[in-house]
Design an enzyme around this catalytic site. Structure first.
Site, PDB file in Angstrom:
ATOM      1  N   LYS A   1       1.951  -3.862   6.634  1.00  0.00           N
ATOM      2  CA  LYS A   1       2.394  -3.820   5.227  1.00  0.00           C
ATOM      3  C   LYS A   1       3.914  -3.673   5.160  1.00  0.00           C
ATOM      4  CE  LYS A   1      -1.568  -4.330   3.373  1.00  0.00           C
ATOM      5  NZ  LYS A   1      -1.900  -5.668   2.861  1.00  0.00           N
TER       6      LYS A   1
ATOM      7  N   SER B   1       0.829  -1.198   0.000  1.00  0.00           N
ATOM      8  CA  SER B   1       0.000   0.000   0.000  1.00  0.00           C
ATOM      9  C   SER B   1       0.862   1.246   0.000  1.00  0.00           C
ATOM     10  CB  SER B   1      -0.866  -0.014   1.268  1.00  0.00           C
ATOM     11  OG  SER B   1      -1.466   1.235   1.466  1.00  0.00           O
TER      12      SER B   1
ATOM     13  N   TYR C   1      -1.944  -1.123  11.034  1.00  0.00           N
ATOM     14  CA  TYR C   1      -2.220  -1.637   9.676  1.00  0.00           C
ATOM     15  C   TYR C   1      -1.030  -1.362   8.766  1.00  0.00           C
ATOM     16  CZ  TYR C   1      -3.732  -1.510   4.821  1.00  0.00           C
ATOM     17  OH  TYR C   1      -3.783  -1.680   3.461  1.00  0.00           O
TER      18      TYR C   1
HETATM   19  P1  NAD Z   1     -11.015  -6.906   1.215  1.00  0.00           P
HETATM   20  O1  NAD Z   1     -11.225  -6.875   2.682  1.00  0.00           O
HETATM   21  O2  NAD Z   1     -12.181  -6.676   0.340  1.00  0.00           O
HETATM   22  O3  NAD Z   1     -10.298  -8.269   0.785  1.00  0.00           O
HETATM   23  C1  NAD Z   1      -9.438  -8.983   1.652  1.00  0.00           C
HETATM   24  C2  NAD Z   1      -9.939 -10.422   1.685  1.00  0.00           C
HETATM   25  O4  NAD Z   1      -9.070 -11.206   2.493  1.00  0.00           O
HETATM   26  C3  NAD Z   1     -11.340 -10.557   2.262  1.00  0.00           C
HETATM   27  O5  NAD Z   1     -12.135 -11.262   1.338  1.00  0.00           O
HETATM   28  C4  NAD Z   1     -11.157 -11.324   3.567  1.00  0.00           C
HETATM   29  O6  NAD Z   1     -12.271 -12.136   3.866  1.00  0.00           O
HETATM   30  C5  NAD Z   1      -9.873 -12.094   3.279  1.00  0.00           C
HETATM   31  N1  NAD Z   1      -9.077 -12.436   4.453  1.00  0.00           N
HETATM   32  C6  NAD Z   1      -8.663 -11.612   5.453  1.00  0.00           C
HETATM   33  N2  NAD Z   1      -7.900 -12.293   6.324  1.00  0.00           N
HETATM   34  C7  NAD Z   1      -7.834 -13.581   5.895  1.00  0.00           C
HETATM   35  C8  NAD Z   1      -7.200 -14.762   6.372  1.00  0.00           C
HETATM   36  N3  NAD Z   1      -6.495 -14.764   7.496  1.00  0.00           N
HETATM   37  N4  NAD Z   1      -7.334 -15.897   5.656  1.00  0.00           N
HETATM   38  C9  NAD Z   1      -8.047 -15.916   4.520  1.00  0.00           C
HETATM   39  N5  NAD Z   1      -8.680 -14.838   4.015  1.00  0.00           N
HETATM   40  C10 NAD Z   1      -8.559 -13.670   4.694  1.00  0.00           C
HETATM   41  O7  NAD Z   1      -9.865  -5.834   0.887  1.00  0.00           O
HETATM   42  P2  NAD Z   1      -9.337  -5.292  -0.519  1.00  0.00           P
HETATM   43  O8  NAD Z   1      -9.698  -3.845  -0.595  1.00  0.00           O
HETATM   44  O9  NAD Z   1      -9.714  -6.206  -1.623  1.00  0.00           O
HETATM   45  O10 NAD Z   1      -7.787  -5.352  -0.253  1.00  0.00           O
HETATM   46  C11 NAD Z   1      -7.000  -6.474  -0.627  1.00  0.00           C
HETATM   47  C12 NAD Z   1      -5.575  -6.274  -0.146  1.00  0.00           C
HETATM   48  O11 NAD Z   1      -5.077  -5.035  -0.667  1.00  0.00           O
HETATM   49  C13 NAD Z   1      -5.464  -6.168   1.379  1.00  0.00           C
HETATM   50  O12 NAD Z   1      -4.280  -6.817   1.767  1.00  0.00           O
HETATM   51  C14 NAD Z   1      -5.352  -4.677   1.617  1.00  0.00           C
HETATM   52  O13 NAD Z   1      -4.642  -4.368   2.783  1.00  0.00           O
HETATM   53  C15 NAD Z   1      -4.579  -4.226   0.385  1.00  0.00           C
HETATM   54  N6  NAD Z   1      -4.810  -2.806   0.066  1.00  0.00           N
HETATM   55  C16 NAD Z   1      -6.096  -2.358  -0.083  1.00  0.00           C
HETATM   56  C17 NAD Z   1      -6.318  -1.008  -0.338  1.00  0.00           C
HETATM   57  C18 NAD Z   1      -7.728  -0.478  -0.469  1.00  0.00           C
HETATM   58  O14 NAD Z   1      -7.930   0.732  -0.315  1.00  0.00           O
HETATM   59  N7  NAD Z   1      -8.724  -1.282  -0.773  1.00  0.00           N
HETATM   60  C19 NAD Z   1      -5.227  -0.131  -0.475  1.00  0.00           C
HETATM   61  C20 NAD Z   1      -3.935  -0.638  -0.340  1.00  0.00           C
HETATM   62  C21 NAD Z   1      -3.742  -1.997  -0.065  1.00  0.00           C
HETATM   63  C1  UD1 Z   2      -6.476   5.541   4.054  1.00  0.00           C
HETATM   64  C2  UD1 Z   2      -5.552   5.069   5.164  1.00  0.00           C
HETATM   65  C3  UD1 Z   2      -4.379   4.286   4.551  1.00  0.00           C
HETATM   66  C4  UD1 Z   2      -4.897   3.140   3.684  1.00  0.00           C
HETATM   67  C5  UD1 Z   2      -5.858   3.712   2.631  1.00  0.00           C
HETATM   68  C6  UD1 Z   2      -6.466   2.639   1.777  1.00  0.00           C
HETATM   69  C7  UD1 Z   2      -5.717   6.629   7.047  1.00  0.00           C
HETATM   70  C8  UD1 Z   2      -5.007   7.709   7.818  1.00  0.00           C
HETATM   71  N1  UD1 Z   2      -5.066   6.197   5.927  1.00  0.00           N
HETATM   72  O1  UD1 Z   2      -5.768   6.392   3.206  1.00  0.00           O
HETATM   73  O2  UD1 Z   2      -3.554   3.778   5.568  1.00  0.00           O
HETATM   74  O3  UD1 Z   2      -3.819   2.497   3.039  1.00  0.00           O
HETATM   75  O4  UD1 Z   2      -6.911   4.433   3.301  1.00  0.00           O
HETATM   76  O5  UD1 Z   2      -7.234   1.761   2.538  1.00  0.00           O
HETATM   77  O6  UD1 Z   2      -6.770   6.173   7.430  1.00  0.00           O
HETATM   78  N2  UD1 Z   2     -12.066  11.515   3.673  1.00  0.00           N
HETATM   79  C9  UD1 Z   2     -13.092  12.344   4.061  1.00  0.00           C
HETATM   80  N3  UD1 Z   2     -14.187  11.772   4.645  1.00  0.00           N
HETATM   81  C10 UD1 Z   2     -14.314  10.422   4.852  1.00  0.00           C
HETATM   82  C11 UD1 Z   2     -13.250   9.582   4.449  1.00  0.00           C
HETATM   83  C12 UD1 Z   2     -12.140  10.160   3.867  1.00  0.00           C
HETATM   84  O7  UD1 Z   2     -13.015  13.559   3.890  1.00  0.00           O
HETATM   85  O8  UD1 Z   2     -15.331   9.975   5.398  1.00  0.00           O
HETATM   86  C13 UD1 Z   2     -10.886  12.112   3.007  1.00  0.00           C
HETATM   87  C14 UD1 Z   2      -9.573  11.854   3.721  1.00  0.00           C
HETATM   88  O9  UD1 Z   2      -9.317  12.854   4.676  1.00  0.00           O
HETATM   89  C15 UD1 Z   2      -8.587  11.876   2.538  1.00  0.00           C
HETATM   90  C16 UD1 Z   2      -9.411  11.331   1.360  1.00  0.00           C
HETATM   91  O10 UD1 Z   2     -10.788  11.519   1.734  1.00  0.00           O
HETATM   92  O11 UD1 Z   2      -8.207  13.195   2.229  1.00  0.00           O
HETATM   93  C17 UD1 Z   2      -9.177   9.852   1.090  1.00  0.00           C
HETATM   94  O12 UD1 Z   2      -9.354   9.121   2.311  1.00  0.00           O
HETATM   95  P1  UD1 Z   2      -9.318   7.510   2.360  1.00  0.00           P
HETATM   96  O13 UD1 Z   2     -10.240   6.974   1.330  1.00  0.00           O
HETATM   97  O14 UD1 Z   2      -9.541   7.100   3.766  1.00  0.00           O
HETATM   98  O15 UD1 Z   2      -7.837   7.130   1.884  1.00  0.00           O
HETATM   99  P2  UD1 Z   2      -6.402   7.600   2.439  1.00  0.00           P
HETATM  100  O16 UD1 Z   2      -6.516   8.719   3.385  1.00  0.00           O
HETATM  101  O17 UD1 Z   2      -5.525   7.811   1.265  1.00  0.00           O
END
Ligand code: NAD
Ligand code: UD1
Length: 350
Positions: A158, A130, A154
């Site tokens: 990562k 991430s 969290y």
């Molecule tokens: P998500 O929660 O939709 O998907 C994660 C999946 O992993 C879920 O289906 C959950 O049931 C499964 N899971 C969790 N722990 C498990 C375990 N111990 N064993 C088996 N399954 C398990 O999340 P996502 O948005 O699809 O994210 C996927 C990956 O990408 C995650 O590792 C997340 O941290 C990373 N990531 C997501 C974002 C984002 O904003 N969505 C941003 C950066 C990184």
């Molecule tokens: C957040 C997490 C980051 C994670 C990423 C993806 C924090 C501090 N950071 O990042 O660790 O990797 O999500 O899961 O939580 N915002 C609003 N109102 C809301 C929600 C968000 O104004 O209800 C704003 C935030 O202040 C930011 C932008 O929207 O400026 C995006 O927020 P968000 O979607 O939470 O992503 P990140 O802040 O990039």
């Protein structure tokens, strides 16, 4: 599963489900393992529906990466050539309240997975990292050689997993590992059949906006309008989940083609920054309705502006995001309006 299939952990989650579909569309066989902690089996039904003739190339096992025996069994029963590792917990606030839960699930789960991969000689890995590992970057765009850090448990999971991967590669250079650092994944499949369905109150901007749009929440809170940005609200690099899924296909092909690849981090973003108010306006346009919001103080730990350098992804993977903020909002609205409760109230037969 046939020889050379791809194990996708967390494959029924938001990004995983879209990636599995792209893999199937490109001729891969896929084994999914997911414990359904944050996913629904309805996603599997939808995935198969969208995959059409390729639907019989996907198998699902309900299993937990924290259960070493279950993981070992997966590798005994299948012949995987690579793993795309999405499974993990991702709610920042929850990670602050329950750090041990996050360290156990994300880190122990990953160690179990890597150990099983090593025992079975499956040393090709794409890991979901991430942009959170950049902490609060001093300048933008963020390049992969920026110093790393983490502001919460969290983020630390990562960061630690990235370090574990580097150590595993140092110990045995047969490993090929790509650490994909995602920026802000949003949007949904353009069919409206798959999308994000977070449990509880969404932490992230666009799932919250989506729930306001369908009437599940009254109004959005905009955290901070006094940042040194174009309109005072936070700026982020939003990327369509379908582009992100295609980035994983590109990473997998890179692993397959590159002995001696090493363990390398690569950003997946668009390189464009969009403010909170610009996202809200784009979503209002797509949905044809107002999103009520109130302005509030900055959220602790937030950066003013974060967006990706995309140079390395282009050079190493030959991949670039194609879709615009308008595409993201259109597809997310289609998903939200046709599934106002996500996968929630529909049976697996749907
Ligand atoms: P998500 O929660 O939709 O998907 C994660 C999946 O992993 C879920 O289906 C959950 O049931 C499964 N899971 C969790 N722990 C498990 C375990 N111990 N064993 C088996 N399954 C398990 O999340 P996502 O948005 O699809 O994210 C996927 C990956 O990408 C995650 O590792 C997340 O941290 C990373 N990531 C997501 C974002 C984002 O904003 N969505 C941003 C950066 C990184
Ligand atoms: C957040 C997490 C980051 C994670 C990423 C993806 C924090 C501090 N950071 O990042 O660790 O990797 O999500 O899961 O939580 N915002 C609003 N109102 C809301 C929600 C968000 O104004 O209800 C704003 C935030 O202040 C930011 C932008 O929207 O400026 C995006 O927020 P968000 O979607 O939470 O992503 P990140 O802040 O990039």
């Amino acid at each position: 599963m046939t020889s050379g299939s791809i194990l996708v952990t967390g494959g029924l989650g938001f990004i995983g489900s879209h990636t599995v579909l792209v893999l199937l569309e490109n001729g891969y066989s896929v084994g999914i393992v997911d414990n359904l902690h944050n996913a629904s089996e309805v996603a599997l039904v939808r995935l198969k529906e969208l995959a059409g003739a390729a639907a019989d190339k996907v198998t699902f096992v309900k299993g937990d990466l924290c259960d070493p025996d279950a993981i070992e069994q997966l590798f005994i029963n299948n012949n995987f050539s690579a793993v795309i590792h999405f499974a993990g917990l991702k709610a920042v606030g929850e990670s602050v309240a329950k750090p041990l839960f996050y360290y156990h699930n994300n880190i122990s789960g990953t160690v179990n997975l890597l150990a099983a991969m090593d025992r079975h000689g499956v040393r090709n890995l794409v890991f979901s990292s991430s942009a959170t590992v950049y902490g609060q970057p001093k300048t933008v765009p963020a390049t992969e050689d920026f110093p790393t850090g983490a502001a919460n448990p969290y983020g630390r999971t990562k960061l630690f997993i990235e370090e574990i991967c580097k150590d595993v590669h140092t110990a045995n250079q047969e490993w090929r590992i790509i650490l994909l650092r995602y920026f802000n994944p949003v949007g949904a499949h353009p069919s409206g059949r798959m999308g994000e369905d977070p449990k509880g109150i969404p932490n992230n901007l666009m799932p919250f906006v989506q729930q306001v749009a369908v009437g599940r929440r009254e109004q959005l809170t905009v955290y901070g309008n006094d940042y040194p940005t174009k309109d005072g609200t936070g700026v982020r690099d939003y990327i369509h989940v379908v582009d992100l899924a295609e980035g994983h296909l590109a990473a997998l092909r890179k692993l397959e083609a590159t002995p001696g690849l090493g363990c390398i981090p690569i950003n997946l973003g668009t390189g464009r920054g969009t403010s909170v108010l610009e996202m809200v306006a784009a979503f209002e346009k797509a949905a044809g309705k107002k999103i009520p919001y109130k302005l509030a103080a900055r959220r602790p730990g937030d950066s003013a502006e974060v967006f990706a350098s995309t140079t390395l992804a282009d050079k190493e993977l030959g991949w670039k995001a194609r879709l615009t903020v308008e595409d993201m909002c259109r597809d997310q609205w289609k998903w939200a309006s046709e599934n106002p409760n996500g996968y929630g109230d529909q049976g697996a037969q749907d």
